[in-house]
Design a protein around this motif. Sequence first.
Motif: not given
Length: 312
Positions: A87-99, A110-120, A155-157
Amino acid sequence: MTDIRIRDIAPRLAGQAHPIGTDDKIRLIDAMTDAGVPAIEVSSFVRPDLIPGLADAAEVFRRIKRSPDVSLECCVGNERGLQRAIDAGVDAAWFLLSADEDFARQNIGRSTEESLLELERMQKLASSAAITLGTYIIFAWGGPTSPPRRASDLAHLSRRLREIGVREWILADSSGYASPTDARELVTFAINELGGSEKITVQIHDGRGMGLANVAELVGLGITRIDTALAGSGGHPAMRGTPGAGVCTEDVVQLLHLEGYTTGIDLPQLISAANWFADTLDVPSKGFVRHAGPVPVDSATSRSAEFEWRTA
């Protein structure tokens, strides 16, 4: 000459760690645009109760200068944040995924795996909008609760991100653990995973003094996208007392120019912006070139010309 794309993350890093008014954030970002910085991480669309210093993200995006030559970017933590970014007209957005699993649970909730599901889920939304969605991999080299991390630990990430279809990555040395050898190992792994370096950004933090050495190592590997922070400013509110500042933009730009790379950035103008930012706003900062002054232009020009002649 090789062109290196500098993405400055100071507005987001400093805004989340220090009190900066909305008008001053806008002045800072506009000064970077005027200096020719090609990409700027303006803010984050995250919960204001968690990061109150970035609660003005939408207003900042509404009021800053827009230039076709500058990518205006942000961080997001969930689908709602991504929609606000769109809505703000951003060119690129970056998800915050923690290793780092402990950091993910304690600070992202949330866990890293839960974050991956959110990213999906977010990837599906981004695919229908005019926005690039990529992901951070914060603490890629280890920390804040884990020891230094090897390439094999990611490797898993990597596999999950490729399954989801997210192929724009920011590898962030959030704790400043990486030496040049460490940087080379992990980045080489990521290049092999993605089939090239063009989708990889490396975010260098200089908390332990290895930032410029890592930049020199990475551009030698063919990395052309580097994250830096004006005046070496910034930090994370959950990491008080630990090093978190990005490597200083103006120092990196001088290094690259002297080594024969191009950035499209006006270094004297960038130094002026850094001095205003650090001195007027009293933001904790680092850096050398803004204090000592840049290497004289004639020297930088002759080095660049020599490099161009040798590689022609």
